[in-house]
Design an enzyme around this catalytic site. Structure first.
Site, PDB file in Angstrom:
ATOM      1  N   GLU A 149      -2.839   6.385  -5.526  1.00  0.00           N
ATOM      2  CA  GLU A 149      -3.108   5.987  -4.147  1.00  0.00           C
ATOM      3  C   GLU A 149      -2.439   6.942  -3.167  1.00  0.00           C
ATOM      4  OE1 GLU A 149      -3.811   1.676  -3.116  1.00  0.00           O
ATOM      5  OE2 GLU A 149      -1.754   1.971  -2.385  1.00  0.00           O
ATOM      6  N   TYR A 196       0.850  -1.188   0.000  1.00  0.00           N
ATOM      7  CA  TYR A 196       0.000   0.000   0.000  1.00  0.00           C
ATOM      8  C   TYR A 196       0.888   1.241   0.000  1.00  0.00           C
ATOM      9  CZ  TYR A 196      -3.095   3.640   1.835  1.00  0.00           C
ATOM     10  OH  TYR A 196      -3.796   4.804   2.019  1.00  0.00           O
ATOM     11  N   HIS A 197       0.521   2.244  -0.806  1.00  0.00           N
ATOM     12  CA  HIS A 197       1.355   3.439  -0.997  1.00  0.00           C
ATOM     13  C   HIS A 197       0.838   4.592  -0.134  1.00  0.00           C
ATOM     14  CE1 HIS A 197       3.833   6.435  -2.886  1.00  0.00           C
ATOM     15  NE2 HIS A 197       4.239   5.618  -3.838  1.00  0.00           N
ATOM     16  N   GLY A 198       1.645   5.042   0.828  1.00  0.00           N
ATOM     17  CA  GLY A 198       1.285   6.193   1.641  1.00  0.00           C
ATOM     18  C   GLY A 198       1.490   7.496   0.898  1.00  0.00           C
TER      19      GLY A 198
END
Length: 330
Positions: free
Chosen positions: A202, A129-131
């Site tokens: 994202e 998951y990309h912050g």
């Protein structure tokens, strides 16, 4: 008022006119020196926290450029060895990994859970998951270098390769922008490879509810199938509480959709606890296609989010948890 009129009459340039207008406003508002100090003190009190939360993310950029500066100095001092050494950059990578690992430990109490799932040798595709700012991923790369003695190749967006000065850093840490053939080649050569299917979209448009914005992307799944590599899902707890993006505002979304400009203010840098969780590897299965594998990987990452992240995320709650845990440890 007559004094101000005479002031304006005698003004000879723009600066003099501005000074006169300022004095006129001062007289109209009835402010004296003490009032000024009170107003300035109030403005400082109001705007300092706002300035800090928008300035701190730039410290990560500064840290990246300091890393690049170190690489240039390192290269300069080792130019004679370059022609004879296949592992010229090993020392530089380990040094920078130690620095980034220290930063993560001090500021975010960074931890990795499930590091044993990263193979000591051989390929694996890590999907994460990309912050808003993927600083958690930088810390993870440092852990892989230090604990596994391996360099994890990374897939990044094209715009990263256009940032001035980043070329050497991207080369040393084996960052590529695709295409699929290059990703397959890296895995077939036995390397680790990491990719975030959500990417820039994202990073900019996800929020504290942690939605996965992968759309219909399945290229990463085809890469895993073509290379016969296992897929390891990854998620970092509180990554959206550390840094947040204003990309959810309509203007920045329009800017990206219309011009593909990944521009949205990022704020934060809050010292919340970061924990990276690695899920069970999804082995190569010749009986499923790319769409099915992509859905399976997305479900695995979503499961990590559901298990380890309180939704919606809260900056204040994450800060309180971090310092409460730190207090209990002492």
């Amino acid at each position: 008022m007559s004094g101000n009129q005479s002031c304006l009459t005698g003004a000879e340039d723009t600066l003099s006119v501005l000074v006169c207008l300022f004095h006129a406003w001062e007289e109209w508002a009835g402010l004296d020196q003490e009032d000024y100090l009170s107003v300035l003190e109030y403005l400082l009190w109001v705007f300092t926290p706002l300035a800090i939360v928008f300035i701190v993310p730039f410290l990560i950029v500064i840290f990246l450029y300091l890393s690049i500066l170190f690489l240039h100095v390192y290269k300069r001092k080792n130019q004679l060895k370059e022609a004879y050494c296949n592992n010229l950059w090993d020392g530089a990578r380990k040094t920078l990994a130690t620095l980034w690992d220290g930063h993560g430990a001090i500021w975010h109490g960074y931890e990795v859970h499930g590091m044993e799932k990263i193979p000591d040798e051989g390929p694996a595709l890590i999907v994460y998951y990309h912050g808003a700012i993927p600083v958690d991923y930088y810390y993870f790369l440092a852990h892989v270098i230090i604990q596994k003695g391996r360099t994890c190749h990374s897939v990044a967006d094209h715009f990263l390769f256009k940032i001035p000065g980043f070329k050497l850093l991207l080369e040393v840490f084996s960052v590529i922008h695709g295409p699929q053939e290059e990703c397959v080649r890296a895995l077939k050569n036995g390397h680790l490879l990491a990719i975030s299917p959500g990417g820039v979209r994202e990073a900019l448009f996800s929020d504290e509810t942690y939605p996965l914005l992968w759309g219909e992307r399945k290229g990463f799944a085809q890469v895993a199938i073509d290379s016969r590599a296992p897929v390891i899902p990854m998620f970092t707890q509180n990554v959206r509480e550390g840094f947040r993006s204003l990309g959810t505002l309509r203007f920045f979304r329009w800017l990206y959709d219309r011009f593909r400009l990944p521009i949205a203010p990022v704020y934060g840098g809050f010292p919340v606890k970061f924990r990276t969780f690695l899920g069970d590897p999804i082995p190569y299965d010749p009986n499923i296609n790319a769409a099915e594998l992509a859905q399976k990987v997305q479900q695995a990452v979503q499961s990590l989010i559901d298990t380890h992240q309180q939704i919606p995320g809260s900056i204040l709650r994450a800060l309180l948890e971090r310092f409460h845990t730190k207090y209990k440890a002492h």
